[in-house]
Design a protein around this motif. Structure first.
Motif, PDB file in Angstrom:
ATOM      1  N   GLY A   1       5.092  29.331  15.520  1.00  0.00           N
ATOM      2  CA  GLY A   1       5.840  30.500  15.732  1.00  0.00           C
ATOM      3  C   GLY A   1       7.146  30.674  15.196  1.00  0.00           C
ATOM      4  N   ARG A   2       8.292  31.204  15.962  1.00  0.00           N
ATOM      5  CA  ARG A   2       9.490  31.738  15.496  1.00  0.00           C
ATOM      6  C   ARG A   2      10.294  30.655  14.722  1.00  0.00           C
ATOM      7  N   THR A   3      10.063  29.187  14.850  1.00  0.00           N
ATOM      8  CA  THR A   3      10.939  28.388  13.980  1.00  0.00           C
ATOM      9  C   THR A   3       9.982  27.804  12.738  1.00  0.00           C
TER      10      THR A   3
ATOM     11  N   THR B   1       9.330  32.302  35.837  1.00  0.00           N
ATOM     12  CA  THR B   1       9.810  31.428  34.722  1.00  0.00           C
ATOM     13  C   THR B   1       8.516  30.940  33.870  1.00  0.00           C
ATOM     14  N   LYS B   2       8.678  30.780  32.504  1.00  0.00           N
ATOM     15  CA  LYS B   2       7.818  30.030  31.808  1.00  0.00           C
ATOM     16  C   LYS B   2       7.873  28.411  31.885  1.00  0.00           C
ATOM     17  N   TYR B   3       9.178  28.132  32.401  1.00  0.00           N
ATOM     18  CA  TYR B   3       9.908  26.871  32.329  1.00  0.00           C
ATOM     19  C   TYR B   3      10.380  26.426  34.036  1.00  0.00           C
TER      20      TYR B   3
ATOM     21  N   LEU C   1       4.961  31.910  35.214  1.00  0.00           N
ATOM     22  CA  LEU C   1       4.504  32.935  34.195  1.00  0.00           C
ATOM     23  C   LEU C   1       4.258  32.252  32.853  1.00  0.00           C
ATOM     24  N   ASN C   2       3.332  32.941  32.005  1.00  0.00           N
ATOM     25  CA  ASN C   2       3.173  32.590  30.686  1.00  0.00           C
ATOM     26  C   ASN C   2       3.825  33.351  29.466  1.00  0.00           C
ATOM     27  N   GLY C   3       4.425  34.346  30.035  1.00  0.00           N
ATOM     28  CA  GLY C   3       5.144  35.421  29.022  1.00  0.00           C
ATOM     29  C   GLY C   3       5.881  36.765  29.746  1.00  0.00           C
ATOM     30  N   SER C   4       6.213  37.227  28.992  1.00  0.00           N
ATOM     31  CA  SER C   4       6.998  38.701  29.522  1.00  0.00           C
ATOM     32  C   SER C   4       7.403  38.433  31.057  1.00  0.00           C
ATOM     33  N   VAL C   5       8.184  37.566  30.994  1.00  0.00           N
ATOM     34  CA  VAL C   5       8.699  37.333  32.465  1.00  0.00           C
ATOM     35  C   VAL C   5       9.626  38.228  32.857  1.00  0.00           C
ATOM     36  N   GLU C   6      10.338  38.970  31.819  1.00  0.00           N
ATOM     37  CA  GLU C   6      11.474  39.819  32.115  1.00  0.00           C
ATOM     38  C   GLU C   6      10.847  40.953  33.097  1.00  0.00           C
ATOM     39  N   LEU C   7       9.527  41.372  33.066  1.00  0.00           N
ATOM     40  CA  LEU C   7       8.960  42.283  34.039  1.00  0.00           C
ATOM     41  C   LEU C   7       9.122  42.033  35.437  1.00  0.00           C
TER      42      LEU C   7
ATOM     43  N   VAL D   1      14.235  32.676  34.821  1.00  0.00           N
ATOM     44  CA  VAL D   1      14.836  31.809  33.948  1.00  0.00           C
ATOM     45  C   VAL D   1      14.284  31.648  32.759  1.00  0.00           C
ATOM     46  N   ASP D   2      14.910  32.201  31.652  1.00  0.00           N
ATOM     47  CA  ASP D   2      14.134  32.195  30.332  1.00  0.00           C
ATOM     48  C   ASP D   2      15.104  32.106  29.229  1.00  0.00           C
ATOM     49  N   ILE D   3      14.641  31.918  28.046  1.00  0.00           N
ATOM     50  CA  ILE D   3      15.582  31.797  26.824  1.00  0.00           C
ATOM     51  C   ILE D   3      16.029  33.304  26.336  1.00  0.00           C
ATOM     52  N   VAL D   4      17.153  33.271  26.160  1.00  0.00           N
ATOM     53  CA  VAL D   4      17.868  34.467  25.578  1.00  0.00           C
ATOM     54  C   VAL D   4      18.526  34.100  24.150  1.00  0.00           C
ATOM     55  N   GLU D   5      17.998  35.054  23.109  1.00  0.00           N
ATOM     56  CA  GLU D   5      18.379  34.724  21.758  1.00  0.00           C
ATOM     57  C   GLU D   5      19.246  35.755  21.492  1.00  0.00           C
ATOM     58  N   THR D   6      18.834  37.104  21.028  1.00  0.00           N
ATOM     59  CA  THR D   6      19.495  38.254  20.846  1.00  0.00           C
ATOM     60  C   THR D   6      19.978  39.026  21.967  1.00  0.00           C
ATOM     61  N   GLY D   7      19.317  38.764  23.012  1.00  0.00           N
ATOM     62  CA  GLY D   7      19.744  39.398  24.453  1.00  0.00           C
ATOM     63  C   GLY D   7      18.931  40.892  24.362  1.00  0.00           C
ATOM     64  N   ASN D   8      18.020  41.251  23.216  1.00  0.00           N
ATOM     65  CA  ASN D   8      17.524  42.228  23.153  1.00  0.00           C
ATOM     66  C   ASN D   8      16.466  42.784  24.200  1.00  0.00           C
ATOM     67  N   THR D   9      15.592  41.565  24.637  1.00  0.00           N
ATOM     68  CA  THR D   9      14.522  41.905  25.526  1.00  0.00           C
ATOM     69  C   THR D   9      15.128  42.065  27.020  1.00  0.00           C
ATOM     70  N   LEU D  10      16.362  41.359  27.182  1.00  0.00           N
ATOM     71  CA  LEU D  10      17.122  41.766  28.571  1.00  0.00           C
ATOM     72  C   LEU D  10      17.535  43.194  28.653  1.00  0.00           C
TER      73      LEU D  10
HETATM   74  C1  PRP Z   1      10.962  35.077  24.343  1.00  0.00           C
HETATM   75  C2  PRP Z   1      11.809  34.784  25.452  1.00  0.00           C
HETATM   76  C3  PRP Z   1      12.616  36.042  25.651  1.00  0.00           C
HETATM   77  C4  PRP Z   1      12.743  36.643  24.352  1.00  0.00           C
HETATM   78  C5  PRP Z   1      14.268  36.452  23.896  1.00  0.00           C
HETATM   79  O1  PRP Z   1       9.738  35.827  24.469  1.00  0.00           O
HETATM   80  O2  PRP Z   1      10.893  34.560  26.576  1.00  0.00           O
HETATM   81  O3  PRP Z   1      11.699  37.060  26.337  1.00  0.00           O
HETATM   82  O4  PRP Z   1      11.824  35.825  23.394  1.00  0.00           O
HETATM   83  O5  PRP Z   1      14.787  36.717  22.848  1.00  0.00           O
HETATM   84  P1  PRP Z   1      15.777  37.936  22.590  1.00  0.00           P
HETATM   85  O6  PRP Z   1      16.877  37.643  23.385  1.00  0.00           O
HETATM   86  O7  PRP Z   1      15.846  37.859  21.227  1.00  0.00           O
HETATM   87  O8  PRP Z   1      14.961  39.442  23.087  1.00  0.00           O
HETATM   88  P2  PRP Z   1       8.650  35.737  23.448  1.00  0.00           P
HETATM   89  O9  PRP Z   1       8.835  36.894  22.380  1.00  0.00           O
HETATM   90  O10 PRP Z   1       8.353  34.272  22.837  1.00  0.00           O
HETATM   91  O11 PRP Z   1       7.457  36.097  24.527  1.00  0.00           O
HETATM   92  P3  PRP Z   1       6.803  35.907  25.542  1.00  0.00           P
HETATM   93  O12 PRP Z   1       8.011  35.509  26.587  1.00  0.00           O
HETATM   94  O13 PRP Z   1       6.097  36.941  26.307  1.00  0.00           O
HETATM   95  O14 PRP Z   1       6.119  34.592  25.363  1.00  0.00           O
END
Ligand code: PRP
Ligand code: MG
Length: 208
Positions: free
Chosen positions: A11-13, A116-118, A138-144, A155-164
């Motif tokens: 994956g990403r890293t 959350t996935k976590y 959930l296993n992904g797309s938790v923002e929905l 509760v999820d990972i935020v990297e760039t904040g774009n998905t939020l």
């Molecule tokens: C990860 C994470 C967030 C997003 C954060 O999802 O669960 O949704 O990346 O990154 P951002 O802040 O740069 O937008 P991922 O793309 O791995 O997909 P998934 O949650 O559907 O598994």
């Protein structure tokens, strides 16, 4: 020196993990970006590289199927695996956060519903705060989930904040910073001490 196996999160890293090994002079001949192969050997076959899902890296290392692992702190925390975390590799930086719709209150009378996935990380975080919660795993797309009424917050990972941002959500609370770590199997750390210590030293020298 003892041969060893290193599990790298797909994956990403993954690219940065391979670049790090490359900068240490550790290369895997058959490894190409388009390959679907999951196991590789360096030229003198002293190092085996396996690609596994990030969430599974702590398990491979805890069970000794891999001596070393390169994986995100998120997966280490969620797994609660009995491993040694020896180095912060300083890439794959992001953070855990509680996020939801603007104006969402966390201090509710009813248990908060958290998607959350976590689940372990979410449960630990809110139990430290003395807040009772219900988890929707959930296993992904938790923002929905908060958008369609499946949960109050995520509760999820935020990297760039774009998905939020693109889904109209905001960070309500920051939980903790995350980055990629080097982990070691506890028995390997003792039994293959020389090989593993010199590997760790080489990693340290090549950290940017
Ligand atoms: C990860 C994470 C967030 C997003 C954060 O999802 O669960 O949704 O990346 O990154 P951002 O802040 O740069 O937008 P991922 O793309 O791995 O997909 P998934 O949650 O559907 O598994
Ligand atoms: Mg996501």
């Amino acid at each position: 020196m003892a041969a060893f196996t290193i599990a790298v999160a797909k994956g990403r890293t993954a690219d940065q993990s391979i670049l790090l090994l490359d900068s240490m002079g550790i290369t895997f001949q058959q490894l190409t970006s388009s390959s679907r192969k999951l196991i590789f050997y360096n030229s003198d076959e002293t190092i085996t590289l396996i690609f596994v899902k990030g969430v599974d890296v702590p398990t491979y290392v805890e069970k000794g199927a891999a001596d070393l692992g390169i994986v995100g702190k998120d997966n280490i925390l969620e797994s609660q695996a009995e491993i040694y975390e020896v180095l912060d590799l300083k890439f794959g930086k992001c953070k855990f956060a509680v996020a939801g719709k603007p104006g969402q209150v966390l201090d509710t009378m009813q248990p908060l519903i958290i998607a959350t996935k976590y689940p372990t990380i979410a449960r630990n975080y809110f139990s430290r705060k003395g807040k009772s919660i219900d988890i929707v795993k959930l296993n992904g797309s938790v923002e929905l989930a908060p958008l369609i009424g499946l949960a109050d917050v995520i509760v999820d990972i935020v990297e760039t904040g774009n998905t939020l941002r693109e889904n109209g959500l905001i960070i309500l609370e920051e939980v903790e910073p995350i980055s990629t770590r080097l982990i070691v199997n506890k028995a390997s750390f003792a039994l293959k001490s020389q090989a593993i210590h010199s590997f760790i030293q080489e990693v340290q020298k090549n950290l940017v």
